[in-house]
Design a protein around this motif. Structure first.
Motif, PDB file in Angstrom:
ATOM      1  N   ALA A 186      38.385 -29.999  81.337  1.00 40.02           N
ATOM      2  CA  ALA A 186      39.616 -30.448  81.990  1.00 40.02           C
ATOM      3  C   ALA A 186      40.791 -30.000  81.132  1.00 40.02           C
ATOM      4  CB  ALA A 186      39.613 -31.965  82.108  1.00 40.02           C
ATOM      5  N   ARG A 187      41.939 -29.846  81.748  1.00 40.19           N
ATOM      6  CA  ARG A 187      43.173 -29.471  81.050  1.00 40.19           C
ATOM      7  C   ARG A 187      42.998 -28.248  80.163  1.00 40.19           C
ATOM      8  NH1 ARG A 187      44.395 -34.068  82.852  1.00 40.19           N
ATOM      9  NH2 ARG A 187      42.573 -35.095  82.060  1.00 40.19           N
ATOM     10  N   TYR A 188      42.240 -27.294  80.624  1.00 41.65           N
ATOM     11  CA  TYR A 188      41.962 -26.106  79.805  1.00 41.65           C
ATOM     12  C   TYR A 188      43.166 -25.177  79.768  1.00 41.65           C
ATOM     13  CZ  TYR A 188      39.633 -21.852  78.302  1.00 41.65           C
ATOM     14  OH  TYR A 188      39.271 -20.723  77.627  1.00 41.65           O
ATOM     15  N   PHE A 189      43.860 -25.080  80.906  1.00 40.40           N
ATOM     16  CA  PHE A 189      44.881 -24.035  81.014  1.00 40.40           C
ATOM     17  C   PHE A 189      46.183 -24.361  80.309  1.00 40.40           C
ATOM     18  CE2 PHE A 189      41.903 -23.173  84.404  1.00 40.40           C
ATOM     19  CZ  PHE A 189      41.547 -21.894  84.033  1.00 40.40           C
ATOM     20  N   SER A 190      46.301 -25.614  79.789  1.00 41.74           N
ATOM     21  CA  SER A 190      47.468 -25.858  78.958  1.00 41.74           C
ATOM     22  C   SER A 190      47.244 -25.169  77.617  1.00 41.74           C
ATOM     23  CB  SER A 190      47.704 -27.345  78.786  1.00 41.74           C
ATOM     24  OG  SER A 190      46.483 -27.971  78.531  1.00 41.74           O
ATOM     25  N   ALA A 191      45.956 -25.030  77.244  1.00 43.56           N
ATOM     26  CA  ALA A 191      45.657 -24.390  75.961  1.00 43.56           C
ATOM     27  C   ALA A 191      45.725 -22.865  76.092  1.00 43.56           C
ATOM     28  CB  ALA A 191      44.275 -24.807  75.488  1.00 43.56           C
ATOM     29  N   ILE A 192      45.208 -22.360  77.183  1.00 45.49           N
ATOM     30  CA  ILE A 192      45.195 -20.896  77.318  1.00 45.49           C
ATOM     31  C   ILE A 192      46.528 -20.447  77.913  1.00 45.49           C
ATOM     32  CG2 ILE A 192      44.083 -20.947  79.577  1.00 45.49           C
ATOM     33  CD1 ILE A 192      42.704 -18.413  78.854  1.00 45.49           C
ATOM     34  N   ASN A 193      47.013 -19.351  77.403  1.00 43.92           N
ATOM     35  CA  ASN A 193      48.318 -18.889  77.844  1.00 43.92           C
ATOM     36  C   ASN A 193      48.231 -18.320  79.262  1.00 43.92           C
ATOM     37  OD1 ASN A 193      50.792 -17.666  78.010  1.00 43.92           O
ATOM     38  ND2 ASN A 193      50.774 -17.177  75.821  1.00 43.92           N
ATOM     39  N   ILE A 194      49.024 -18.879  80.154  1.00 39.94           N
ATOM     40  CA  ILE A 194      49.018 -18.379  81.530  1.00 39.94           C
ATOM     41  C   ILE A 194      49.488 -16.924  81.564  1.00 39.94           C
ATOM     42  CG2 ILE A 194      50.227 -18.634  83.762  1.00 39.94           C
ATOM     43  CD1 ILE A 194      47.786 -20.444  83.266  1.00 39.94           C
ATOM     44  N   ASP A 195      50.341 -16.583  80.570  1.00 44.55           N
ATOM     45  CA  ASP A 195      50.778 -15.182  80.498  1.00 44.55           C
ATOM     46  C   ASP A 195      49.578 -14.252  80.362  1.00 44.55           C
ATOM     47  OD1 ASP A 195      53.329 -15.784  80.754  1.00 44.55           O
ATOM     48  OD2 ASP A 195      53.847 -15.654  78.628  1.00 44.55           O
ATOM     49  N   LEU A 196      48.561 -14.749  79.641  1.00 40.44           N
ATOM     50  CA  LEU A 196      47.365 -13.924  79.451  1.00 40.44           C
ATOM     51  C   LEU A 196      46.730 -13.621  80.808  1.00 40.44           C
ATOM     52  CD1 LEU A 196      45.066 -12.651  77.796  1.00 40.44           C
ATOM     53  CD2 LEU A 196      44.053 -14.888  77.627  1.00 40.44           C
ATOM     54  N   LEU A 197      46.592 -14.673  81.633  1.00 39.76           N
ATOM     55  CA  LEU A 197      45.966 -14.454  82.944  1.00 39.76           C
ATOM     56  C   LEU A 197      46.822 -13.557  83.824  1.00 39.76           C
ATOM     57  CD1 LEU A 197      44.461 -17.920  83.834  1.00 39.76           C
ATOM     58  CD2 LEU A 197      43.273 -15.849  83.139  1.00 39.76           C
ATOM     59  N   LEU A 198      48.143 -13.753  83.744  1.00 36.37           N
ATOM     60  CA  LEU A 198      49.024 -12.882  84.543  1.00 36.37           C
ATOM     61  C   LEU A 198      48.860 -11.436  84.090  1.00 36.37           C
ATOM     62  CD1 LEU A 198      52.215 -15.103  84.719  1.00 36.37           C
ATOM     63  CD2 LEU A 198      50.906 -14.268  86.673  1.00 36.37           C
ATOM     64  N   GLY A 199      48.738 -11.249  82.768  1.00 40.61           N
ATOM     65  CA  GLY A 199      48.551  -9.906  82.216  1.00 40.61           C
ATOM     66  C   GLY A 199      47.241  -9.308  82.693  1.00 40.61           C
ATOM     67  N   VAL A 200      46.178 -10.127  82.661  1.00 37.47           N
ATOM     68  CA  VAL A 200      44.876  -9.646  83.131  1.00 37.47           C
ATOM     69  C   VAL A 200      44.986  -9.262  84.608  1.00 37.47           C
ATOM     70  CG1 VAL A 200      42.524 -10.383  83.665  1.00 37.47           C
ATOM     71  CG2 VAL A 200      43.511 -10.919  81.440  1.00 37.47           C
ATOM     72  N   GLY A 201      45.708 -10.104  85.380  1.00 36.49           N
ATOM     73  CA  GLY A 201      45.932  -9.815  86.799  1.00 36.49           C
ATOM     74  C   GLY A 201      46.613  -8.468  86.970  1.00 36.49           C
ATOM     75  N   ARG A 202      47.603  -8.191  86.101  1.00 39.12           N
ATOM     76  CA  ARG A 202      48.322  -6.908  86.202  1.00 39.12           C
ATOM     77  C   ARG A 202      47.380  -5.740  85.919  1.00 39.12           C
ATOM     78  NH1 ARG A 202      52.718  -9.497  84.183  1.00 39.12           N
ATOM     79  NH2 ARG A 202      52.063  -9.132  82.042  1.00 39.12           N
ATOM     80  N   GLU A 203      46.535  -5.906  84.862  1.00 33.24           N
ATOM     81  CA  GLU A 203      45.615  -4.809  84.494  1.00 33.24           C
ATOM     82  C   GLU A 203      44.646  -4.520  85.636  1.00 33.24           C
ATOM     83  OE1 GLU A 203      45.960  -2.956  82.006  1.00 33.24           O
ATOM     84  OE2 GLU A 203      47.491  -4.156  81.043  1.00 33.24           O
TER      85      GLU A 203
END
Ligand code: ADP
Length: 538
Positions: free
Chosen positions: A272-289
């Protein structure tokens, strides 16, 4: 504004505590006074203190022991020991155990303030430094993840492989357990990859999401991420399967390339509450790649089909020229023969008349075949070729066309080696007869007279294979796939025989594939050719 700094002072001498309060209070510190080691530990459990000033001899504990406990609770605290003249030795021991400084009583207020000031300054530097290192590590992690995902995605131009490799790498780099990708195809979002989901949940992922979809559709339409830190409170029906599958957090980000949203990346974890720890920017970046790799692949595909269309167009133009030539030659013969026969002032003997009529008959047949080929091809292109399958033995199919085969191969030696015990297969007798006739006709076209042409067949586990083998000019390996393309014509024509349309083998392939079979050629230039096709037994 500077953040408040908290100090804890531990001493059992009330007057002394009062003096300290006066010295420190005026300097803006938030000071807590306690008289025993037990109370000190209680306070330290409650909050973070920047510094502690400890008397070395307390009623309920030895100050150095207390120091050890304090440092265990808060390794960053600035600990300053207070000592009488007699206990300097234990004060030195405290320094070895991690105290910042020791001061002798009676205290010099300026000295106390300056030691505390230096200690807090050092602490600020250490904390800032640590924050920088953490920030750097986080950036490193983000950069490495992005790099590895983009490398994995760039390995292929196949959409399925791109998403599979990228999601696998994302799981490896971030520990995210489950992920999936939807891509926009003609206004609908289609499931184009997933990773880590158990089979029963995979089936729960909608294969396609229309314009009225739920959260995944929203992420795509708004090109904005959606983060759900606690799936148990999330009421979107589309993600219900994740909740039932034991996942607790979800994040979805748009796949965007050059400002254009092309799909959605969804990730889920059982924390639970995992995504406060992981940077959402990271996922957006992965999405871009992923989006860039997918877009590249799509552009490549578009470019390839445009190229293929251009090639097809050129071939059609060539075919038109060829077909009009093909039509004109037999028509000229028919017209010539008919006109001769119709001349009122010439009387032909029986033999000559017969020759004219035979030419008319033969060339009318040629025209019929040509028109049939073109019709068949247009049916194949419209995917309107119907095959009516019934169980037949290949031997019977050959018997039905035997007369025609004999006439085509009148200058060759035709051998038919079909074992009697071959099982019957579901096939369209007429169409398969056409395929065999076509292969034999080709063999004749590309072989010298008086050579062998063999039809043989054998059965495998799940299919029957029939081959037509000749001893003709053969086909170089680089053309083995090309000969089945529509309108393809090689230049290895033998015997001055008539040029075809380049449609024969494409038609054969269409018929065989409509039966669920395959067709292929084995050949080397100058060593004959062996064309084979398979038909599934069931
Ligand atoms: P067409 O024979 O009308 O040209 P096909 O589709 O039947 O068209 O064949 C395509 C090409 O494949 C031919 O032009 C020829 O180059 C090659 N080919 C077909 N069969 C043979 C064969 N038995 N031996 C050598 N080449 C062949």
């Amino acid at each position: 504004m500077k953040a408040k700094e908290y100090l804890l002072v531990v001493d059992d001498d009330r007057d002394f505590l009062e003096t300290i309060r006066r010295i420190l209070g005026g300097k803006g510190y938030e000071v807590t006074m306690v008289a025993s080691a037990a109370e000190a530990l209680e306070r330290l459990e409650e909050r973070f203190y920047n510094a502690a000033v400890l008397d070395i001899s307390l009623p309920d504990a030895d100050g150095t022991e207390l120091l050890t406990r304090i440092l265990e609770l808060n390794p960053d605290i600035v600990a300053i020991m207070l000592t009488g003249h007699s206990s300097v030795q234990s004060a030195v021991r405290s320094l070895n155990r991690g105290a910042f400084a020791y001061l002798e009583k009676p205290l010099d207020p300026d000295n106390l303030l300056s030691v505390i000031g230096r200690g807090l300054e050092r602490q600020r530097l250490i904390l800032e430094n640590r924050q920088l290192v953490e920030e750097l590590e986080r950036h490193n992690h983000i950069t490495n993840t992005l790099l590895s995902v983009s490398q994995a995605a760039a390995q292929s131009l196949d959409l399925g492989q791109i998403t599979a490799a990228a999601l696998q790498q994302l799981a490896r780099s971030t520990g995210l357990e489950a992920s999936f990708v939807y891509l926009n195809e003609g206004g609908s979002l289609k499931l184009r990859g997933h990773h880590g989901l158990p089979a029963r949940l995979r089936d729960a992922l909608p294969a396609e999401i229309g314009p009225a979809g739920g959260v995944i559709r929203r992420i795509f339409d708004n090109a904005m991420p959606v983060i759900c830190e606690d799936l148990s409170t999330f009421r979107d029906a589309e993600l219900g399967f994740l909740r039932h599958g034991g996942y607790r957090s979800f994040a979805g980000v748009p796949l965007a390339s050059l400002g254009e949203s092309i799909g959605v990346l969804g990730v889920a974890t059982s924390f639970a509450r995992y995504f406060s720890a992981i940077n959402i920017d990271l996922l957006l970046g992965v999405g871009r790649e992923i989006a860039i790799a997918v877009r590249n692949a799509q552009l490549y595909e578009e470019a390839s089909s445009a190229r293929a269309l251009r090639e097809l167009d050129t071939m059609r133009t060539e075919l038109l020229a060829n077909v009009s030539h093909e039509l004109r030659t037999p028509l000229a013969v028919i017209k010539g023969s008919a006109s001769s026969l119709l001349q009122p002032d010439v009387i032909f003997d029986d033999e000559t008349r017969r020759e004219f009529l035979t030419s008319i008959d033969k060339d009318a047949d040629t025209l019929t075949r040509l028109v049939d080929d073109l019709l068949m091809m247009s049916r194949l292109e419209a995917e309107a070729l119907d095959v009516t399958r019934q169980r037949h033995k290949l031997g019977d199919v050959i018997t039905a066309i035997r007369e025609r085969l004999n006439s085509i191969t009148s200058h060759h030696r035709l051998r038919v080696e079909i074992p009697e015990e071959l099982p019957a297969v579901p096939l369209d007798e007429g169409r398969i007869g056409e395929v065999i006739t076509n292969l034999v006709e080709n063999a004749v076209k590309y072989c010298e007279d008086d050579t062998d042409i063999t039809i043989d067949a054998h059965s495998g586990d799940k299919e029957i294979i029939l081959s037509v083998t000749d001893a003709g000019s053969g086909i170089p390996p680089e053309l083995h796939a090309k000969v089945f393309e529509r309108f393809f014509q090689g230049c290895s024509l033998q015997n001055g025989r008539r040029k075809g349309t380049g449609l024969g083998l494409a038609i054969c392939q269409g018929i065989i594939e409509a039966h669920g079979g395959r067709i292929w050629v084995e050949s080397q230039p100058g060593q004959g050719a062996r064309f084979s096709f398979s038909l599934p037994l069931e």
